[in-house]
Design a protein around this motif. Structure first.
Motif, short mmCIF file in Angstrom:
data_model
loop_
_atom_site.label_atom_id
_atom_site.label_comp_id
_atom_site.label_asym_id
_atom_site.label_seq_id
_atom_site.Cartn_x
_atom_site.Cartn_y
_atom_site.Cartn_z
N ALA A 180 0.83 -1.21 0.00
CA ALA A 180 0.00 0.00 0.00
C ALA A 180 0.86 1.26 0.00
O ALA A 180 0.56 2.24 -0.70
N GLN A 204 2.31 2.04 -3.50
CA GLN A 204 1.33 2.69 -4.36
C GLN A 204 1.14 4.15 -3.98
O GLN A 204 1.04 5.03 -4.84
N LYS A 256 4.27 1.93 -9.50
CA LYS A 256 3.21 1.22 -10.21
C LYS A 256 3.38 -0.29 -10.05
O LYS A 256 4.50 -0.80 -10.13
N ILE A 257 2.29 -0.99 -9.83
CA ILE A 257 2.32 -2.44 -9.73
C ILE A 257 2.21 -3.04 -11.13
O ILE A 257 1.20 -2.85 -11.82
N GLY A 288 0.61 -7.89 -6.03
CA GLY A 288 0.12 -6.87 -5.11
C GLY A 288 -1.18 -7.21 -4.44
O GLY A 288 -1.77 -6.37 -3.75
N THR A 324 4.97 -9.69 -6.13
CA THR A 324 4.65 -8.35 -6.60
C THR A 324 5.87 -7.66 -7.20
O THR A 324 6.97 -7.70 -6.62
N PHE A 334 7.03 -3.88 -8.50
CA PHE A 334 6.80 -2.44 -8.62
C PHE A 334 7.75 -1.87 -9.67
O PHE A 334 8.97 -2.14 -9.63
N CYS A 388 11.28 -4.21 -6.31
CA CYS A 388 11.25 -2.83 -6.80
C CYS A 388 12.23 -2.67 -7.95
O CYS A 388 13.39 -3.01 -7.80
#
Length: 498
Positions: free
Chosen positions: A352, A355, A360-361, A365, A379, A381, A401
C-alpha cells in the motif's frame, strides 16, 4: 512419509513437544500452540521455558564443555558423530520437511531441498572437524619455537529465526560442534519443532549429553536472557538488524561475549543490457519469491540498464504471473503462506505504501484467497525511485522494486545505496563488468549469472549493518574458536640478573 504423493495431510491433533536439556526431555508447564500459516489449523504445542530452564541448559552446556567430553576427543571422533547425524537426516528427511512446512508455511518441495542442504552441512562439518588446525612459527630463532592453537570458544548460545528454522540451524550447528563447543539453542517460538527433532537426531548419532540443549519460548524473554547470560561465551544470532543491535548492547552489558550476527538485507539484482534476459528474468522471479520473499538474501531491488528496462520488466512480469502460489503441502506449490500474521500485515502495508508513493504495480500486489491461510501474490513495482520506503526498507516479503541505471558507475552506486550488505546478484556477459561490479559492490555473498547458488563449503555473512562474522565451511568452524599463542624456549635462559 517416504513420498510426497499423495501429498501429506494435516495432523489430526497438535503434536506436543518437550524441551531438551542434558540429554533428557522435559515437559513444559506452560505451552504455546502453533497454527499452520497455510491452513489456520493447530499443528504443534511448544513449551514456554522459564529463566530457570535457561540456567539449567547453560549449566549442562558448561559442564559438558569443561569436562571435555566433547572438546577433548579427536576431530575424527567428532566427525564420526556428525556423519552419523547426516545419515539419520537422510532417513528422516520427509518427516522433518513435513514439520518445517507445517509450522513455517513454506512449500514442502522447498523444505525437502533445504533438508538436503542441511545434510550437506553435516558432511562438510565432519570434514572440517578433522581439518581444523593451528599454525607453527619456526622463524623465531634456534632458541624459541612458536605455536598458534585454535581452541573452542566454549558455550555458544544460538538464536535462530522463523524463516529458515532448520536450514539456518544446520548452517551453524555442525560447524559449532566441529570446533568442540557446546550449545544452548533457542529457536523461534513459532517454528520450534524441527530444532527439537534435531535433538533426537543428534542423540541417536551419539552426541554426548549436555552438548546440544534446546530451550523454547519468546525472543523477548528467553532469547534476551540467553543473550545477556554471563556464562555464555559466544552468541550466534540470525534475525533483524534492530534485534542484532540489541545483542551488541547486551553483550557489552554482560560479559563481552563474542557475537556472530547475520542480519537484514536489501539486496540488489543488477541486470545489464548484454545479459541473457530470459535467464535473468527467471532468476529475479525466483530471487524475490523463494520462501515467499521471507529470506535475508532475497533480491528485492532490481537495478536494470535503462535501454532494456521496459523489455525486462515485461519478461519478468510474465514469469511472475506463472508462479504457483498454493497449499504448502502440495508438491507443485512454488510459493506458500506468509509465516506470521504480523509479517503478513507488514508486507501488505508496504504494498500500500509503494502505491501511495507513486510506484506502479506491474504484477501481483494482491492477497490470494484459498479459503484458509495467508497468501500474497509475488509483486513487481516499477517506476520506483531510491528514496521510496519500498526501495530502502527490508520488507521481508515477495515485493520487488525496479529501478533503471545508465552507466556502470550508476549501477554500483545504486547497489551500494543501502545500510545493508548481505548479498547481490549480477547479470552480464562482459567479464570486465562482472569483475568491476563484483569488486566494488559491498556484499558478503555475490552471484554472477546465478542466484542463491553454492553450498556449505562457502562462507555466509554480511557487510555493514548486515552483520558480523562468517558461518559455514572452514570459516564457520574457525569463527567458534579462539587463538592462543604459545612460545617454547629451548636451552638455558640468558639471565636478566647477572
Amino acid at each position: 512419509m517416504d513420498t510426497l504423493r499423495p501429498f501429506p495431510k494435516l495432523p489430526a491433533t497438535p503434536r506436543e513437544f518437550g524441551f531438551y536439556i542434558d540429554g533428557a526431555w522435559h515437559a513444559g508447564r506452560e505451552m504455546f500452540e502453533r497454527a499452520s500459516p497455510g491452513h489456520g489449523v493447530a499443528v504443534s504445542r511448544i513449551p514456554r521455558c522459564t529463566s530457570d530452564d535457561l540456567n539449567a541448559a547453560v549449566v549442562a552446556a558448561r559442564n559438558a564443555f569443561e569436562d571435555r567430553r566433547w572438546a577433548g576427543i579427536s576431530g575424527a571422533a567428532r566427525a564420526a558423530v556428525l556423519l552419523r547425524a547426516a545419515e539419520i537426516l537422510k532417513r528422516r528427511r520427509s518427516e522433518i520437511a513435513y514439520w518445517e512446512s507445517l509450522e513455517n508455511g513454506k512449500p514442502i518441495s522447498q523444505a525437502m531441498g533445504e533438508i538436503d542442504h542441511s545434510i550437506a552441512c553435516f558432511e562438510i562439518g565432519a570434514g572440517a572437524a578433522r581439518m581444523l588446525h593451528g599454525d607453527s612459527f619456526n622463524s623465531l630463532g634456534d632458541d624459541l619455537f612458536g605455536m598458534v592453537l585454535r581452541e573452542p570458544i566454549g558455550v555458544v548460545g544460538l538464536i535462530t529465526p522463523w524463516n529458515f528454522p532448520f536450514l539456518i540451524l544446520c548452517e551453524r550447528v555442525p560447524f559449532i560442534l566441529a570446533s568442540g563447543c557446546t550449545l544452548v539453542v533457542k529457536p523461534s517460538e513459532v517454528t520450534s519443532a524441527t530444532t527439537l527433532l534435531l535433538a533426537e537426531v543428534l542423540e541417536e548419532a551419539g552426541l554426548p549429553k549436555g552438548v546440544y540443549n534446546v530451550i523454547t519460548g519468546s525472543g523477548r524473554s528467553i532469547g534476551q536472557a540467553l543473550t545477556e547470560h554471563p556464562d555464555v561465551d559466544m552468541l550466534s544470532f540470525t534475525g533483524s538488524t534492530a534485534v542484532g543491535r540489541s545483542c551488541v548492547h547486551a553483550s557489552a552489558d554482560s560479559n563481552f561475549k563474542k557475537l556472530g550476527l547475520e542480519l537484514g538485507g536489501k539486496n540488489p539484482i543488477i541486470v545489464f543490457a548484454d545479459a541473457d534476459l530470459e535467464d535473468a528474468a527467471d532468476a529475479a522471479a525466483f530471487g524475490i519469491s523463494f520462501n515467499t520473499g521471507q529470506c535475508c538474501v532475497s533480491s528485492s531491488r532490481l537495478i536494470v540498464e535503462r535501454s532494456v528496462a521496459a523489455e525486462f520488466e515485461a519478461l519478468l512480469a510474465a514469469k511472475m504471473a506463472k508462479i504457483r502460489v498454493g497449499d504448502p503441502l502440495d508438491p507443485d506449490t512454488q510459493v506458500g503462506a506468509i509465516t506470521t500474521d504480523a509479517q503478513n500485515q507488514v508486507i501488505l502495508g508496504y504494498i500500500a505504501k509503494g502505491q501511495a508513493e507513486g510506484a506502479k504495480i506491474a504484477i501481483g500486489g494482491t492477497v490470494k484467497d484459498l479459503g484458509h491461510g495467508q497468501y500474497i501474490q509475488p509483486t513487481l513495482f516499477t517506476g520506483v525511485t531510491p528514496e521510496m520506503a519500498i526501495a530502502r526498507d527490508e520488507i521481508f516479503g515477495p515485493v520487488l522494486c525496479s529501478m533503471p541505471f545508465d552507466t556502470v558507475e550508476e549501477a554500483i552506486a545504486l547497489a551500494n545505496d543501502t545500510v545493508y550488505g548481505l548479498a547481490a546478484s549480477l547479470w552480464t556477459k562482459s567479464i570486465d563488468k562482472a569483475l568491476t561490479v563484483t569488486r566494488r559492490v559491498r556484499a558478503g555473498r555475490f552471484w554472477v549469472n546465478c542466484i542463491m547458488a553454492g553450498g556449505p563449503e562457502m562462507p555466509l555473512g554480511g557487510f555493514k549493518q548486515s552483520g558480523w562474522g562468517r558461518e559455514a565451511g572452514k570459516y564457520g568452524v574457525e569463527e567458534y574458536t579462539q587463538i592462543k599463542s604459545v612460545h617454547i624456549e629451548t636451552g638455558k635462559r640468558n639471565h636478566w640478573i647477572a
